[in-house]
Design a protein around this motif. Structure first.
Motif, mmCIF file in Angstrom:
data_model
loop_
_atom_site.group_PDB
_atom_site.id
_atom_site.type_symbol
_atom_site.label_atom_id
_atom_site.label_comp_id
_atom_site.label_asym_id
_atom_site.label_seq_id
_atom_site.Cartn_x
_atom_site.Cartn_y
_atom_site.Cartn_z
ATOM 1 N N VAL A 1 83.583 55.021 41.820
ATOM 2 C CA VAL A 1 83.824 53.892 42.722
ATOM 3 C C VAL A 1 85.213 54.107 43.291
ATOM 4 C CG1 VAL A 1 84.203 51.392 42.858
ATOM 5 C CG2 VAL A 1 82.360 52.305 41.410
ATOM 6 N N LEU A 2 85.357 54.018 44.610
ATOM 7 C CA LEU A 2 86.680 54.164 45.227
ATOM 8 C C LEU A 2 86.980 52.943 46.071
ATOM 9 C CD1 LEU A 2 86.644 57.857 46.579
ATOM 10 C CD2 LEU A 2 87.818 57.003 44.529
ATOM 11 N N LEU A 3 88.246 52.546 46.096
ATOM 12 C CA LEU A 3 88.663 51.431 46.947
ATOM 13 C C LEU A 3 89.235 51.980 48.250
ATOM 14 C CD1 LEU A 3 90.378 49.078 44.348
ATOM 15 C CD2 LEU A 3 88.075 48.963 45.260
ATOM 16 N N PHE A 4 88.847 51.378 49.351
ATOM 17 C CA PHE A 4 89.339 51.775 50.675
ATOM 18 C C PHE A 4 89.919 50.541 51.347
ATOM 19 C CE2 PHE A 4 86.282 55.009 49.623
ATOM 20 C CZ PHE A 4 86.822 56.177 50.160
ATOM 21 N N GLU A 5 90.992 50.755 52.134
ATOM 22 C CA GLU A 5 91.634 49.608 52.776
ATOM 23 C C GLU A 5 91.442 49.638 54.286
ATOM 24 O OE1 GLU A 5 95.705 48.875 51.300
ATOM 25 O OE2 GLU A 5 95.154 50.308 49.733
ATOM 26 N N LYS A 6 91.015 48.513 54.809
ATOM 27 C CA LYS A 6 90.907 48.374 56.273
ATOM 28 C C LYS A 6 92.276 48.624 56.889
ATOM 29 C CE LYS A 6 89.654 45.375 59.992
ATOM 30 N NZ LYS A 6 89.880 44.063 60.528
ATOM 31 N N GLU A 7 93.298 48.122 56.207
ATOM 32 C CA GLU A 7 94.702 48.270 56.637
ATOM 33 C C GLU A 7 95.054 49.741 56.911
ATOM 34 O OE1 GLU A 7 98.493 46.908 57.390
ATOM 35 O OE2 GLU A 7 96.644 45.781 57.145
ATOM 36 N N LYS A 8 94.393 50.653 56.168
ATOM 37 C CA LYS A 8 94.697 52.086 56.335
ATOM 38 C C LYS A 8 93.739 52.760 57.317
ATOM 39 C CE LYS A 8 97.176 52.887 52.087
ATOM 40 N NZ LYS A 8 96.973 53.025 50.663
ATOM 41 N N GLY A 9 92.963 51.958 58.018
ATOM 42 C CA GLY A 9 92.102 52.536 59.059
ATOM 43 C C GLY A 9 90.635 52.655 58.691
ATOM 44 N N PHE A 10 90.285 52.222 57.489
ATOM 45 C CA PHE A 10 88.861 52.280 57.102
ATOM 46 C C PHE A 10 88.168 51.014 57.595
ATOM 47 C CE2 PHE A 10 90.892 55.099 53.967
ATOM 48 C CZ PHE A 10 90.141 56.251 54.214
ATOM 49 N N GLU A 11 87.856 51.034 58.896
ATOM 50 C CA GLU A 11 87.309 49.821 59.515
ATOM 51 C C GLU A 11 85.798 49.740 59.418
ATOM 52 O OE1 GLU A 11 88.768 49.514 63.463
ATOM 53 O OE2 GLU A 11 90.836 49.246 62.785
ATOM 54 N N SER A 12 85.170 50.886 59.179
ATOM 55 C CA SER A 12 83.702 50.916 59.205
ATOM 56 C C SER A 12 83.215 52.127 58.411
ATOM 57 C CB SER A 12 83.214 51.046 60.652
ATOM 58 O OG SER A 12 83.488 52.360 61.124
ATOM 59 N N THR A 13 81.902 52.275 58.371
ATOM 60 C CA THR A 13 81.325 53.442 57.688
ATOM 61 C C THR A 13 81.739 54.755 58.384
ATOM 62 O OG1 THR A 13 79.326 53.094 58.997
ATOM 63 C CG2 THR A 13 79.327 52.218 56.744
ATOM 64 N N ALA A 14 82.043 54.675 59.673
ATOM 65 C CA ALA A 14 82.412 55.903 60.406
ATOM 66 C C ALA A 14 83.657 56.547 59.797
ATOM 67 C CB ALA A 14 82.647 55.587 61.877
#
Ligand SMILES: NC(=O)C1=CN([C@@H]2O[C@H](COP(=O)(O)OP(=O)(O)OC[C@H]3O[C@@H](n4cnc5c(N)ncnc54)[C@H](O)[C@@H]3O)[C@@H](O)[C@H]2O)C=CC1
Ligand SMILES: O=C(OP(=O)(O)O)[C@H](O)COP(=O)(O)O
Length: 335
Positions: A245-258
Motif C-alpha cells: 500500500v502506498l500513499l500519494f499526495e495530490k499536493e505533489k501532483g498525483f491528481e488522478s490515475t494518469a
C-alpha cells in the motif's frame, strides 16, 4: 528443495505478468506457457526463451499453419510442472480444473473464478497461512485484492464498510469492450466485491460498482463505520506501515490515475506495473465515527505478487513475511 516448476495456462494480461514474476524467483522455475494462437505474444515469449505450448490439441493447426513449432499441448505442460497458474478468461478455470486434477498438479486460479473453484481465496497479507499446503488456491480479483489490502490493515476498527468501485472498462490492449461514452452501474447491490472480500476476511461490507470509460486503473471510495475511535493521522501511519500500500499526495501532483501510472513509468516498472494499492493521503479523513479514504488499483498488476506468494504457501516454501518480503524484493515493490 528444488525449484518449484511452474506453468502458465493463459498468457494474457495476468498470465504474462505472472510468468515474468516467476522468472524473478530463485525458488521457482518457469517451464512454459500456453497460447491459443501464434500471435505477437507467442513470438515474444519464444524470443524470451519461454517454451510455448498449444492450449489444447484443437489449436495445433493454427501453429502448424504459421510454421510456429510448439513444445506440446497443455497436457504435455501439465506433465512437466508442479503447479499451473490458470490465467484463462473468467469461468474457464473451473472447467480446466478436471485436467489439473487428472494430472495431479496444484493450481492457482484467478478472481474471474467463483470462490468454490479452490480450497481458499487468497490475499497474502491477509490470509497467507490459510493457503499453506493447499492444492487449489484462488487469488481474488484486482478490486477485491485492493479492498482487502487496506481493510485488513484497519480491520480492528471496522464496524461496517460501504465502498463504491469505479471500474475501468477494459485493459489498455483490449479493443473489444466498452462502454466508450457511458457509465454502466452494477444495478444490484452488493456488487460481487463485498461478498468476495468476505471470502478472505470476516468483515461487514457492502459494495456497489460502476464501469467508466477508462483503461488505466480502478478507483474505490471507501467509507468505514468505526467500531472504536481512530484519528486520520493514525490511519495514515497504519497505511504507511502496510506492505503493498502506498500513499500519494495530490499536493505533489498525483491528481488522478494518469499521474499514478506515470509514476510507475518513471520507476521503469515492467508494463508500468503498479503492484501497490495507491491511497490518496489527503483523502484519509475521519468525521464522527466514520472513516473515509480513496484508493486506486492497477488492475493489470496488483494480483501478480499474490500469485507468487500463493505458490510459496502451497509448497510451504516460506512463512508469510519471508515470502512477502522475497516477492517484494524480486519485483521492486517499494514496501
Ligand atoms: N485484467 C484484469 O484486470 C484482471 C483479471 N483478473 C482475472 O484473471 C483472469 C485472466 O484475465 P486476463 O488476464 O485479464 O484475461 P486476458 O483475456 O488478458 O488473458 C486470457 C488469456 O487466455 C487465453 N485463452 C483463451 N482461451 C483459452 C484456453 N481455452 N486455454 C488457454 N488459454 C486461453 C487468451 O488468449 C488470453 O491470452 C480472469 O479470471 C480475470 O478475471 C484478475 C485481476 C485483474
Ligand atoms: O477481472 C477483472 O477484470 P475483468 O473486468 O476483465 O473481469 C479485474 O479483476 C476487475 O474485476 P472486478 O471489478 O470484477 O474485481
Amino acid at each position: 528443495m528444488a525449484r518449484v516448476k511452474v506453468g502458465i495456462n493463459g498468457y494474457g494480461t495476468i498470465g504474462k505478468r505472472v510468468a515474468y514474476a516467476v522468472t524473478k524467483q530463485d525458488d521457482m522455475k518457469l517451464i512454459g506457457v500456453t497460447k491459443t494462437k501464434p500471435d505477437f505474444e507467442a513470438y515474444r515469449a519464444r524470443e524470451l526463451g519461454i517454451p510455448v505450448y498449444a492450449a489444447s490439441e484443437e489449436f495445433l493447426p493454427r501453429f502448424e499453419k504459421a510454421g510456429f513449432e510448439v513444445a506440446g499441448t497443455l497436457e504435455d505442460l501439465l506433465n512437466e510442472v508442479d503447479v499451473i497458474v490458470d490465467a484463462t478468461p473468467g469461468g474457464m478455470g473451473a472447467k480446466n480444473k478436471a485436467l489439473y486434477e487428472k494430472a495431479g498438479v496444484k493450481a492457482v486460479f484467478q478472481g474471474g473464478e467463483k470462490a468454490s473453484v479452490a480450497d481458499v481465496s487468497f490475499v497474502a497479507q491477509a490470509n497467507y497461512e490459510k493457503a499453506l499446503g493447499k492444492d487449489y488456491v484462488r487469488v481474488v480479483s484486482c478490486n477485491t485484492t485492493g479492498l482487502t489490502r487496506t481493510l485488513s490493515a484497519i480491520q480492528e476498527y471496522i464496524d461496517y464498510v460501504y465502498a463504491v468501485m469505479i471500474r475501468r472498462a477494459a485493459d489498455p490492449n483490449d479493443t473489444k469492450r466498452g462502454p466508450i461514452n457511458a457509465i454502466t452501474p452494477s444495478v444490484t447491490v452488493p456488487s460481487h466485491h463485498g461478498p468476495d472480500v468476505q471470502t478472505v476476511i470476516p468483515i461487514n461490507i457492502e459494495t456497489s460498482a460502476f464501469v467508466v470509460p477508462t483503461t488505466l486503473m480502478h478507483v474505490h471510495s471507501v467509507m468505514v463505520e468505526l467500531k472504536k475511535p481512530v484519528e486520520a493521522k493514525d490511519v495514515v501511519n497504519i497505511f504507511e506501515n502496510t506492505t503493498r500500500v502506498l500513499l500519494f499526495e495530490k499536493e505533489k501532483g498525483f491528481e488522478s490515475t494518469a499521474q499514478l501510472i506515470e509514476f510507475a513509468r518513471d520507476l521503469h516498472r515492467e508494463w508500468n506495473n503498479l503492484y501497490e494499492i495507491a491511497v490518496w493521503k489527503e483523502s484519509i479523513s475521519v468525521r464522527g465515527n466514520r472513516l473515509f479514504y480513496i484508493q486506486a488499483v492497477h488492475q493489470e498488476s496488483d494480483v501478480v505478487p499474490e500469485n507468487i506468494d500463493a505458490i510459496r504457501a502451497m509448497f510451504e516454501l516460506a512463512d508469510k513475511w519471508e515470502s512477502i518480503k522475497k516477492t517484494n524484493r524480486s519485483l521492486g515493490i517499494l514496501k
